[in-house]
Design a protein around this motif. Structure first.
Motif, PDB file in Angstrom:
ATOM      1  N   LEU A 219       0.838  -1.204   0.000  1.00 13.36           N
ATOM      2  CA  LEU A 219       0.000   0.000   0.000  1.00 13.36           C
ATOM      3  C   LEU A 219       0.871   1.251   0.000  1.00 13.36           C
ATOM      4  O   LEU A 219       0.454   2.303   0.470  1.00 13.36           O
ATOM      5  CB  LEU A 219      -0.909   0.006   1.232  1.00 13.36           C
ATOM      6  CG  LEU A 219      -2.013  -1.045   1.271  1.00 13.36           C
ATOM      7  CD1 LEU A 219      -2.694  -1.065   2.637  1.00 13.36           C
ATOM      8  CD2 LEU A 219      -3.033  -0.793   0.170  1.00 13.36           C
ATOM      9  N   GLY A 220       2.071   1.136  -0.529  1.00 12.97           N
ATOM     10  CA  GLY A 220       3.049   2.213  -0.457  1.00 12.97           C
ATOM     11  C   GLY A 220       3.997   1.908   0.681  1.00 12.97           C
ATOM     12  O   GLY A 220       4.936   1.125   0.539  1.00 12.97           O
ATOM     13  N   VAL A 366       4.637   7.588  -1.401  1.00 14.19           N
ATOM     14  CA  VAL A 366       4.334   9.001  -1.623  1.00 14.19           C
ATOM     15  C   VAL A 366       2.842   9.107  -1.908  1.00 14.19           C
ATOM     16  O   VAL A 366       2.353   8.575  -2.906  1.00 14.19           O
ATOM     17  CB  VAL A 366       5.145   9.590  -2.794  1.00 14.19           C
ATOM     18  CG1 VAL A 366       4.786  11.066  -3.011  1.00 14.19           C
ATOM     19  CG2 VAL A 366       6.643   9.433  -2.551  1.00 14.19           C
ATOM     20  N   TYR A 367       2.125   9.796  -1.020  1.00 14.92           N
ATOM     21  CA  TYR A 367       0.666   9.878  -1.110  1.00 14.92           C
ATOM     22  C   TYR A 367       0.260  11.320  -1.404  1.00 14.92           C
ATOM     23  O   TYR A 367       0.038  12.116  -0.486  1.00 14.92           O
ATOM     24  CB  TYR A 367       0.030   9.419   0.202  1.00 14.92           C
ATOM     25  CG  TYR A 367       0.434   8.029   0.646  1.00 14.92           C
ATOM     26  CD1 TYR A 367      -0.273   6.902   0.231  1.00 14.92           C
ATOM     27  CD2 TYR A 367       1.530   7.843   1.487  1.00 14.92           C
ATOM     28  CE1 TYR A 367       0.088   5.631   0.645  1.00 14.92           C
ATOM     29  CE2 TYR A 367       1.904   6.579   1.905  1.00 14.92           C
ATOM     30  CZ  TYR A 367       1.183   5.476   1.478  1.00 14.92           C
ATOM     31  OH  TYR A 367       1.551   4.223   1.894  1.00 14.92           O
ATOM     32  N   PHE A 368       0.166  11.660  -2.687  1.00 14.95           N
ATOM     33  CA  PHE A 368      -0.272  13.001  -3.053  1.00 14.95           C
ATOM     34  C   PHE A 368      -1.731  13.187  -2.638  1.00 14.95           C
ATOM     35  O   PHE A 368      -2.582  12.334  -2.886  1.00 14.95           O
ATOM     36  CB  PHE A 368      -0.152  13.219  -4.560  1.00 14.95           C
ATOM     37  CG  PHE A 368       1.254  13.219  -5.075  1.00 14.95           C
ATOM     38  CD1 PHE A 368       2.222  14.033  -4.510  1.00 14.95           C
ATOM     39  CD2 PHE A 368       1.626  12.402  -6.138  1.00 14.95           C
ATOM     40  CE1 PHE A 368       3.527  14.048  -4.994  1.00 14.95           C
ATOM     41  CE2 PHE A 368       2.921  12.410  -6.631  1.00 14.95           C
ATOM     42  CZ  PHE A 368       3.870  13.223  -6.055  1.00 14.95           C
ATOM     43  N   GLY A 383      -8.100  10.327   0.513  1.00 13.92           N
ATOM     44  CA  GLY A 383      -7.467  11.586   0.124  1.00 13.92           C
ATOM     45  C   GLY A 383      -6.514  11.521  -1.051  1.00 13.92           C
ATOM     46  O   GLY A 383      -6.074  12.566  -1.545  1.00 13.92           O
ATOM     47  N   TRP A 384      -6.203  10.319  -1.533  1.00 18.72           N
ATOM     48  CA  TRP A 384      -5.179  10.174  -2.568  1.00 18.72           C
ATOM     49  C   TRP A 384      -5.625  10.829  -3.869  1.00 18.72           C
ATOM     50  O   TRP A 384      -6.702  10.536  -4.389  1.00 18.72           O
ATOM     51  CB  TRP A 384      -4.892   8.699  -2.779  1.00 18.72           C
ATOM     52  CG  TRP A 384      -3.790   8.411  -3.771  1.00 18.72           C
ATOM     53  CD1 TRP A 384      -2.661   9.118  -3.972  1.00 18.72           C
ATOM     54  CD2 TRP A 384      -3.740   7.309  -4.690  1.00 18.72           C
ATOM     55  NE1 TRP A 384      -1.889   8.533  -4.960  1.00 18.72           N
ATOM     56  CE2 TRP A 384      -2.534   7.428  -5.404  1.00 18.72           C
ATOM     57  CE3 TRP A 384      -4.590   6.238  -4.953  1.00 18.72           C
ATOM     58  CZ2 TRP A 384      -2.158   6.501  -6.384  1.00 18.72           C
ATOM     59  CZ3 TRP A 384      -4.218   5.319  -5.920  1.00 18.72           C
ATOM     60  CH2 TRP A 384      -3.016   5.449  -6.629  1.00 18.72           C
ATOM     61  N   SER A 411      -3.893   2.465  -4.445  1.00 28.44           N
ATOM     62  CA  SER A 411      -2.816   3.101  -3.683  1.00 28.44           C
ATOM     63  C   SER A 411      -1.621   3.293  -4.609  1.00 28.44           C
ATOM     64  O   SER A 411      -1.558   2.683  -5.679  1.00 28.44           O
ATOM     65  CB  SER A 411      -2.398   2.235  -2.486  1.00 28.44           C
ATOM     66  OG  SER A 411      -1.715   1.074  -2.936  1.00 28.44           O
ATOM     67  N   PRO A 412      -0.648   4.103  -4.193  1.00 29.10           N
ATOM     68  CA  PRO A 412       0.591   4.193  -4.978  1.00 29.10           C
ATOM     69  C   PRO A 412       1.478   2.976  -4.737  1.00 29.10           C
ATOM     70  O   PRO A 412       1.513   2.424  -3.637  1.00 29.10           O
ATOM     71  CB  PRO A 412       1.252   5.463  -4.440  1.00 29.10           C
ATOM     72  CG  PRO A 412       0.751   5.579  -3.035  1.00 29.10           C
ATOM     73  CD  PRO A 412      -0.648   5.036  -3.044  1.00 29.10           C
ATOM     74  N   GLU A 413       2.195   2.547  -5.761  1.00 28.99           N
ATOM     75  CA  GLU A 413       3.243   1.543  -5.594  1.00 28.99           C
ATOM     76  C   GLU A 413       4.427   2.196  -4.889  1.00 28.99           C
ATOM     77  O   GLU A 413       4.726   3.377  -5.094  1.00 28.99           O
ATOM     78  CB  GLU A 413       3.683   1.021  -6.971  1.00 28.99           C
ATOM     79  CG  GLU A 413       4.955   0.191  -6.993  1.00 28.99           C
ATOM     80  CD  GLU A 413       4.808  -1.174  -6.337  1.00 28.99           C
ATOM     81  OE1 GLU A 413       5.845  -1.802  -6.055  1.00 28.99           O
ATOM     82  OE2 GLU A 413       3.662  -1.604  -6.114  1.00 28.99           O
TER      83      GLU A 413
END
Length: 446
Positions: A219-220, A366-368, A383-384, A411-413
């Motif tokens: 999940l990042g 990194v969760y923008f 919020g992503w 989610s981001p990798e």
């Protein structure tokens, strides 16, 4: 991106390789596959000779980078000794002894070929040990592609509905996975101690095991709340439930002894892959002697295979662990991680990009769009900013950054670092990311 040579190879591949790839994961979202000619250290070179700094690194497996010298020497030596066989030699004993000396929970070891196999076998062992059938897993945690645990993952077509007591509907992560198997899986949110305690109370009469990524690196990079981790260990011990750590990503990465050394919490069984072989096809289940003895021999749980413990893979793993055991290795990896995390945090602040950045053991999330630390997958989704993330990903590829800001469905990798990266690589990457932020002003696009 797609020159005539790249396009020609893609067209050719599609005539024989399904989807143009040997592995489905290499058919990258948004772009499709990229074909490479060679790799060395932290760098990849595509068929047109373009260089990339690699931040996928074999989906987290290449902790030493591409073509590490110590492993290359060990593999060349093994080639002279009949490298194809998987018969028993002293090398398998040496590898098991090494794992038992490193991993806190490891009293016995059995080898496999992949993390998917390791988690599949660990669940089977737990069911044999307890005589029970249900397994608790956490939403967004990935434990391989076998049917038993492929529920509530990033490949699921939708989020599961919230159910009684905080449980989550087990949505299969692939077509072809029988929904009926979901009756044996209890899906919970990560880092929710109350939901976990309620689920154990409700299902403990038929609950064989709890399996978890001790750090949610699929999940990042989401660390466990310490109180949650301690509660999981305490409750499973009290109820006689087998606790399985899926250390395929954390094992030999966040510390030599993995997440259980990092947090000082030992599971009953642990599953290893990826960094165990640093590119070789090898995996392992390790754990308490009394539980491991469920496996044949001496027990009745079947675990083996034609390719398990092949001498070439064992030689590579021994050499990898020797390198990882050298003084200063993890200090240097942590310094690289901190350098990247600090640089990303500084850039997002400078360009007014709301984000949360976290990194452990060379895996960086990194969760923008997030304003605070996510504790589970739904915190990410709340919020992503996936649209902005996707734009940055495409620009990063154009700038020769392979695996930076790669998006997953939910989610981001993680961005992955390895021992072959240098501080200069990190600084070069951060410079390119700054150029991306100048090109792609932050907007809420998704």
């Amino acid at each position: 991106m797609h020159t005539s040579q790249m396009a020609a190879l893609r067209l050719r591949a599609e005539q024989s390789l399904l989807g143009g790839v040997a592995s489905g994961w290499n058919h990258l979202s948004l772009t499709g596959p990229i074909y490479f000619k060679r790799a060395h250290g932290a760098y990849l070179y595509d068929v047109d000779g373009r260089r990339y700094i690699d931040y996928f690194l074999g989906w987290g497996s290449l902790l030493l980078g591409h073509d590490p010298p110590g492993m290359r020497d060990a593999l060349l030596a093994a080639l002279q000794q009949g490298f194809c066989h998987e018969y028993e030699t002293e090398s398998q004993i040496l590898l098991a002894e090494k794992i038992c000396s490193i991993v806190p929970c490891a009293e016995r070891v059995r080898l496999a070929n992949s993390g998917t196999e390791a988690t599949m076998y660990a669940v089977r062992v737990a069911r044999s040990r307890t005589g029970k059938n249900k397994i608790i897993k956490f939403e967004g945690h990935f434990h391989g592609l076998h049917d038993t645990l492929l529920f509530a993952t990033d490949s699921s077509p939708r989020l599961g509905a919230l159910q009684e007591g905080g449980e989550i509907e087990p949505v299969p992560g692939s077509s072809g996975v029988p929904s009926a198997l979901g009756e044996l899986v209890v899906v919970l949110p990560f880092n929710d101690t109350e939901a976990f305690a309620r689920a154990v109370e409700r299902h403990h009469a038929d609950l064989a095991a709890v399996i978890m990524e001790p750090i949610a690196m699929n999940l990042g990079c989401i660390a466990p709340d310490r109180a949650f981790l301690d509660a999981v260990r305490r409750i499973t011990s009290e109820k006689g439930i087998v606790l399985i750590f899926d250390e395929v990503l954390t094992g030999f990465r966040v510390a030599l002894g993995g997440a259980q050394e990092y947090y000082g919490v030992s599971p009953d069984l642990a599953c290893y892959g990826k960094a165990l072989g640093c590119g070789m096809s090898i995996a392992a289940v390790a754990g308490r002697k009394d539980i491991m003895e469920e496996i044949y021999p001496p027990g009745q749980v079947q675990m083996g295979g034609t390719n398990s413990g092949r001498i070439l893979a064992v030689a590579g793993a021994l050499a990898a662990l020797d390198t990882l055991s050298r003084p200063g290795f993890y200090e240097r990896l942590s310094a690289l991680t901190d350098r990247f995390v600090a640089g990303m945090r500084s850039l997002t602040q400078r360009y007014d990009i709301p984000s949360y950045v976290e990194g452990i053991g060379g895996r960086i999330g990194v969760y923008f769009g997030l304003q605070r630390r996510p504790r589970n997958m739904r915190d990410v989704l709340d919020g992503w900013n996936q649209g902005f993330h996707n734009e940055c990903y495409l620009k990063a590829l154009e700038k020769g950054l392979y695996g930076v800001f790669h998006p997953l469905p939910f989610s981001p990798e993680s961005i992955t670092l390895c021992a072959a990266h240098t501080p200069e690589d990190i600084d070069d990457t951060l410079d390119k990311i700054e150029a991306i932020f100048k090109q792609v002003p932050y907007t809420r696009t998704g």
